[in-house]
Design a protein around this motif. Structure first.
Motif, PDB file in Angstrom:
ATOM      1  N   LEU A  88       0.923  -1.202  -0.078  1.00  0.00           N
ATOM      2  CA  LEU A  88       0.043   0.057   0.050  1.00  0.00           C
ATOM      3  C   LEU A  88       0.891   1.250   0.129  1.00  0.00           C
ATOM      4  N   THR A  89       0.503   2.067  -0.728  1.00  0.00           N
ATOM      5  CA  THR A  89       1.222   3.424  -0.963  1.00  0.00           C
ATOM      6  C   THR A  89       0.225   4.519  -0.441  1.00  0.00           C
ATOM      7  N   LEU A  90       0.491   4.976   0.600  1.00  0.00           N
ATOM      8  CA  LEU A  90      -0.526   5.932   1.460  1.00  0.00           C
ATOM      9  C   LEU A  90      -0.252   7.479   0.991  1.00  0.00           C
ATOM     10  N   ARG A 115      -6.646   1.949  -6.882  1.00  0.00           N
ATOM     11  CA  ARG A 115      -6.870   2.976  -5.986  1.00  0.00           C
ATOM     12  C   ARG A 115      -7.551   2.575  -4.902  1.00  0.00           C
ATOM     13  N   TRP A 116      -7.410   2.842  -3.620  1.00  0.00           N
ATOM     14  CA  TRP A 116      -8.150   2.337  -2.538  1.00  0.00           C
ATOM     15  C   TRP A 116      -8.568   3.848  -1.813  1.00  0.00           C
ATOM     16  N   GLU A 117      -9.743   4.021  -1.395  1.00  0.00           N
ATOM     17  CA  GLU A 117     -10.269   5.123  -0.675  1.00  0.00           C
ATOM     18  C   GLU A 117      -9.929   4.610   0.840  1.00  0.00           C
ATOM     19  N   ILE A 132      -4.676  10.085   6.691  1.00  0.00           N
ATOM     20  CA  ILE A 132      -4.702   9.295   5.316  1.00  0.00           C
ATOM     21  C   ILE A 132      -5.757   9.354   4.778  1.00  0.00           C
ATOM     22  N   VAL A 133      -6.170   9.415   3.442  1.00  0.00           N
ATOM     23  CA  VAL A 133      -7.359   9.552   2.829  1.00  0.00           C
ATOM     24  C   VAL A 133      -7.350   8.535   1.557  1.00  0.00           C
ATOM     25  N   ALA A 134      -6.318   8.077   1.116  1.00  0.00           N
ATOM     26  CA  ALA A 134      -6.290   7.269   0.033  1.00  0.00           C
ATOM     27  C   ALA A 134      -5.073   6.589  -0.174  1.00  0.00           C
ATOM     28  N   GLY A 135      -4.933   5.386  -1.064  1.00  0.00           N
ATOM     29  CA  GLY A 135      -3.811   4.778  -1.220  1.00  0.00           C
ATOM     30  C   GLY A 135      -3.801   4.041  -2.466  1.00  0.00           C
ATOM     31  N   LEU A 238       3.005  -4.419   2.921  1.00  0.00           N
ATOM     32  CA  LEU A 238       4.021  -3.430   2.914  1.00  0.00           C
ATOM     33  C   LEU A 238       3.456  -2.038   2.667  1.00  0.00           C
ATOM     34  N   THR A 239       3.903  -1.352   3.527  1.00  0.00           N
ATOM     35  CA  THR A 239       3.149   0.225   3.446  1.00  0.00           C
ATOM     36  C   THR A 239       4.066   1.063   3.359  1.00  0.00           C
ATOM     37  N   LEU A 240       4.053   2.099   2.485  1.00  0.00           N
ATOM     38  CA  LEU A 240       4.826   3.164   2.064  1.00  0.00           C
ATOM     39  C   LEU A 240       4.303   4.377   2.012  1.00  0.00           C
TER      40      LEU A 240
END
Length: 370
Positions: A88-90, A115-117, A132-135, A238-240
């Motif tokens: 996930l890229t936030l 695209r995730w909301e 954090i609003v999207a990723g 993995l979160t970036l």
């Protein structure tokens, strides 16, 4: 006749993978300065296979390497070097334009992105900051068994006849009509060709060999292991951060966290800096509200980049028997299979492997920096 057809300086993932590719075709020596292969960057990697990592010009090497890492050829063990992860890229509200640009960079590349909301992010990351609003989710991201991959390459190289000399730093190198004469620690050997796979020491090896330095710069990268509450779920992606200012991932019930720092350093056995660790924890606390119960472990490694942040794969323009295989930054593990096959094809003048279709070798030619 020289003692070896090819001497490779460095037994990290670059040197090991290339040796495994070329040892069936020629006499190879891998010279490693340390007591064991992969002591520096390779042995300190929190590696993952993420097609977007490294940017759109590195992505073809990563994508080409994926099937190989998932199902290695015979001789590499009957198992995969990859395990499911996802990434996930936030982005915060003021970073949505960066998320748009990130996705646009890979449009048409075949990299799967979604695209995730906010609702989807909260389901995967409990305690997510309201900022954090999207990723962007990449379902194909995988963990890499770095140690297993590195050892498999070394084993394949040895079985094909490659020799490995430990505690053998390159002290002197001279080139003449009959090739290279090299002083490797206390041992003098001759070789037809010299490969620079020395990682952070790549420019130093070039200068010592009479080739032009290309500006390969080592940067410190810090990682800390945290015990958190809630505990890091093994299903956590993995979160970036979209600005490239942090990443974290689960590992063995703990959390590995990095501030994604890039502090320029001289080549060295680097160590983590207290300020970088504090920055990492501060950035993490702005993403999720998890309690940090303990910092259990900390380490740092050096990632080395050419000035344009693309790898160096090819012969030196000023020394036809000096071959660059360096500047692989933080993506050297995930690109290893394709990069090694590309390097082998250029070094030996053989037909490129079919997996390299879609890979433009000119992007990585060291001559671009002359």
């Amino acid at each position: 006749m020289p003692d070896y057809d090819v001497v490779i300086i460095g037994a990290g993932i670059a040197g090991a993978s290339l040796a495994a590719e070329i040892a069936p075709h020629c006499r190879v020596l891998i010279a490693e300065a340390e007591d064991r292969p992969g002591y520096h960057s390779t042995g300190r990697s929190a590696a993952f296979w993420a097609e977007s990592y490294g940017g759109p010009q590195v992505q073809p090497l990563t994508t080409a390497s994926g099937p190989w890492l998932q199902s290695p050829p015979p001789g590499f063990g009957d198992r995969s070097f990859l395990a499911p992860r996802g990434s996930l890229t936030l982005a915060r509200a003021d970073e949505l334009h960066l998320l748009d640009a990130f996705e646009a960079d890979f449009e048409g590349s075949g990299v799967r992105m979604e695209r995730w909301e906010r609702a989807g992010l909260e389901a995967m990351l409990p305690g997510l900051s309201p900022d954090i609003v999207a990723g962007t989710y990449e379902p194909d991201c995988r963990d890499i068994d770095v140690g297993g991959l590195h050892q498999a390459y070394l084993a394949v190289a040895r079985r094909a006849g490659a020799a490995i000399a430990l505690r053998s730093p390159l002290l002197q190198a001279s080139h003449g009509a009959e090739g290279w004469t090299l002083m490797l620690g206390t041992q003098q050997v001759t070789a037809a060709r010299l490969v620079n796979a020395a990682g952070a020491w790549a420019d130093a090896v070039a200068v010592r060999s009479g080739a032009r330095a290309l500006g390969v710069q080592p940067f410190r990268r810090t990682v800390i292991q945290l015990r958190t509450a809630p505990a890091a779920s093994p299903d956590l992606p993995l979160t970036l951060g979209v600005r490239g200012d942090y990443y974290f991932k689960p590992e063995g019930g703990r959390l590995w966290l990095s501030p994604h720092d890039e502090t320029p350093e001289d080549p060295s056995d680097t160590a983590p800096d207290e300020l970088d660790m504090a920055i990492a924890i501060d950035r993490f606390s702005q993403v999720v509200d998890w309690k940090i119960e303990a910092v259990e472990h900390r380490w740092a490694g050096q990632r080395s980049f050419a000035p344009d942040r693309l790898p160096l794969i090819g012969f030196a323009a000023d020394s036809p028997d000096f071959f660059w295989f360096a500047g692989q930054g933080g993506f050297g593990i995930q690109t290893a299979p394709a990069a090694a096959k590309l390097a082998a094809a250029i070094l030996l003048g053989i037909t490129p492997d079919a997996m390299l279709r879609g890979v433009d070798a000119q992007l990585y030619d060291p001559a671009r920096l002359i």
